[in-house]
Design a protein around this motif. Structure first.
Motif, PDB file in Angstrom:
ATOM      1  N   GLU A 255      -2.181  -5.504   0.469  1.00 50.77           N
ATOM      2  CA  GLU A 255      -2.581  -4.866  -0.773  1.00 50.77           C
ATOM      3  C   GLU A 255      -2.943  -3.689  -1.085  1.00 50.77           C
ATOM      4  O   GLU A 255      -2.859  -3.007  -2.187  1.00 50.77           O
ATOM      5  CB  GLU A 255      -3.367  -6.038  -1.662  1.00 50.77           C
TER       6      GLU A 255
ATOM      7  N   TYR B 152       5.697  -0.962  -0.834  1.00 49.30           N
ATOM      8  CA  TYR B 152       4.358  -0.773  -0.474  1.00 49.30           C
ATOM      9  C   TYR B 152       4.714   0.794   0.630  1.00 49.30           C
ATOM     10  O   TYR B 152       5.720   1.119   0.622  1.00 49.30           O
ATOM     11  CB  TYR B 152       3.751  -1.465   0.748  1.00 49.30           C
TER      12      TYR B 152
ATOM     13  N   HIS C 208       6.070  -9.082   0.472  1.00 43.20           N
ATOM     14  CA  HIS C 208       5.067  -8.216  -0.246  1.00 43.20           C
ATOM     15  C   HIS C 208       5.991  -7.338  -1.379  1.00 43.20           C
ATOM     16  O   HIS C 208       7.222  -7.174  -1.400  1.00 43.20           O
ATOM     17  CB  HIS C 208       4.675  -7.015   0.542  1.00 43.20           C
TER      18      HIS C 208
ATOM     19  N   TYR D  16       0.057  -1.279  -1.459  1.00 39.02           N
ATOM     20  CA  TYR D  16       0.987  -1.777  -2.409  1.00 39.02           C
ATOM     21  C   TYR D  16       1.080  -0.445  -3.209  1.00 39.02           C
ATOM     22  O   TYR D  16       0.185   0.367  -3.874  1.00 39.02           O
ATOM     23  CB  TYR D  16       0.665  -2.616  -3.344  1.00 39.02           C
TER      24      TYR D  16
ATOM     25  N   LYS E  43       1.107  -2.758  -8.249  1.00 37.65           N
ATOM     26  CA  LYS E  43       0.782  -4.167  -8.282  1.00 37.65           C
ATOM     27  C   LYS E  43       1.608  -5.223  -8.834  1.00 37.65           C
ATOM     28  O   LYS E  43       2.213  -4.880  -9.645  1.00 37.65           O
ATOM     29  CB  LYS E  43      -0.961  -4.305  -8.730  1.00 37.65           C
TER      30      LYS E  43
END
Length: 501
Positions: free
Chosen positions: A143, A129, A126, A146, A149
């Protein structure tokens, strides 16, 4: 729009903190610094620029004119243009699972005009975050938490390498080697590999359904496993596990991510094992545990049981899955799921055998420029130990998002040879059953306290003193005061016991 008058000058700013949307009108204004009332982010009222994290974004700043005793605000959106760059080197950042220190470092390099190559490499899959949400909104997708992005990083021309774990660094060759057999050269390196959970070293720790809360996947796994089951949480330190675990995890595990509120539906029994309770003085701890309307008492009324100052002896299981937790006093707690939150260890094992300076816990030693003892190598975040001004320059590790962001910012400035020393005041926060708890400063090694307010009023402020001066303050439902004290500590002013009283 928030209109501010500082002496005879006016400023017009965005009215909400970009971090979590707190109303800045309820914040603290001191000089040209406006501090958010919720999480301590600080902004310059002239420019809207960030002066203290955790916010990653500035606030809008609008044109103000005064004519004939009237104030006019022109609400034109400010457009940031980066200055022309003069350097073209290559910066490599090794990011932790959260990666917030490396993220801020990369963004600061771009904001300061650096146009060379920037690489962030992490063993995670990822982008960075918001870890604070993992125990509060456990049904969110990765997501949804996060901080930036992937498209944002692309727009900033920041290369982000996922599932790329560093296994060694050759400081002479200025080269990092990765688990997949590849390697990468660097001109300057930031090590921000964070920390990892100190897992249980007791019999049974390898059983299934014994979990840590480190990633979005961990959060959803705990939610799925614990729904309608007996849940044991091991550890209740304010920093190590974040105090709100003791309310959010049991509640979220039974109400599909909804925080447990007073008067809510009854829940199945859960057990929380707490070690020694950390930053709180006896006054604060008595409130949290003993008063009728305290958060912990409310949890107990909902079926949560606390075993304070209890040691875990063993985890037992059947068919490879945990079934009970056995305490040192022989008491046995039914356990379908165990969540471990007993602190963390710096993730620096891949540097073993190198010449980089580390302390006995494995934390990388840095100065106030975030520079290690190796030229062109910086470090930031949970993996470091740094000189803390509030502790008279004693080295300490402070595992917290806001501190990591400050580290990343100052590391970037010093990569660009701006010779800026780290200057920040740690600011912690949590909310239990609508009761706001704030903590600013560093109370490590405190020898005395001053308490203002009372348990009955459910509103008090505690000063922590070391060598006769305040180094930290904690509060319940007294947020602006802690923000104000944070500003005083930021200015380097000494508050004596007499002044605190």
């Amino acid at each position: 729009v928030l209109l501010v008058r500082n002496r005879k000058e006016f400023s017009a700013l965005g009215s909400k903190c970009p971090h979590y949307g707190a109303p800045l009108s309820k914040g603290v204004l001191r000089g040209e610094r406006l501090r958010c009332p919720w999480h301590g982010a600080c902004f310059n009222i002239r420019t809207g620029d960030i002066e203290e994290y955790p916010s990653l974004d500035c606030i809008s700043c609008f044109k103000v004119t005064v004519e004939d005793g009237k104030v006019f605000v022109t609400a034109k959106k400010k457009v940031l243009t980066l200055p022309a760059a003069t350097e073209h080197e290559q910066h490599l950042g090794l990011a932790s699972p959260i990666g917030v220190a490396a993220l801020v470092c990369a963004e600061t390099l771009r904001q300061e005009g650096f146009t060379g190559r920037i690489i962030m490499a992490t063993k995670e899959k990822h982008v960075p975050y918001d870890k604070s949400k993992l125990s509060k909104e456990m049904d969110l997708k990765a997501e949804d938490v996060y901080l930036r992005k992937p498209e944002f990083l692309d727009a900033q021309d920041i290369e982000f390498w996922t599932e790329k774990e560093a296994v060694s660094v050759d400081f002479q060759k200025q080269q990092v080697s990765f688990m997949d057999g590849s390697s990468q050269k660097y001109h300057q390196l930031l090590i921000a590999t964070g920390s990892h959970s100190s897992f249980l070293k007791v019999p049974g720790a390898d059983l299934q359904n014994v979990c840590i809360l480190q990633t979005p996947e961990d959060s959803r796994k705990i939610l799925e496993l614990a729904t309608g089951k007996n849940l044991v949480i091991i550890g209740a330190s304010f920093i190590g596990t974040r105090l709100d675990w003791s309310s959010r995890v049991p509640a979220a595990a039974r109400t599909n991510g909804t925080s447990l509120q007073p008067g809510g539906a009854a829940v199945l029994p859960a057990w929380v094992l707490a070690g020694h309770s950390c930053f709180y003085s006896s006054t604060a701890w008595n409130f949290l545990m003993n008063t009728e309307t305290s958060p912990f008492q409310m949890l107990q009324n909902k079926g949560v049981k606390f075993h304070m100052k209890s040691e875990l002896c063993e985890l037992k299981g059947k068919d490879g899955k945990v079934t009970e937790a056995v305490l040192a006093n022989g008491e046995k707690l039914p356990a379908d799921v165990v969540v471990v939150g007993i602190g963390s260890t710096p993730s620096s094992a891949f540097l073993k055998g190198t010449s980089i300076a580390r302390d006995d816990k494995g934390a990388i030693l840095v100065d106030l420029h975030m520079q290690t003892n190796i030229p062109n190598v910086f470090a930031a975040g949970d993996v470091v130990s740094f000189p803390v001004a509030l502790l008279n320059g004693d080295w300490s590790s402070i595992h917290h998002q806001q501190v990591a962001e400050a580290h990343g910012h100052f590391a970037a400035l010093n990569m660009l040879k701006k010779e800026k020393e780290l200057h920040t005041v740690p600011f912690f926060w949590t909310t239990l059953f609508g009761k706001s708890i704030r903590y600013a400063g560093c109370g490590k090694g405190y020898t005395d306290t001053v308490v203002k307010g009372s348990l009955e009023q459910q509103k008090f402020l505690i000063f922590y003193l070391r060598d006769g001066h305040v180094t930290a303050a904690a509060s319940l439902n007294c947020d602006p005061m802690v923000s104000l004290i944070a500003e005083v500590l930021y200015l380097g002013k000494l508050i004596s016991k007499e002044e605190a009283e």
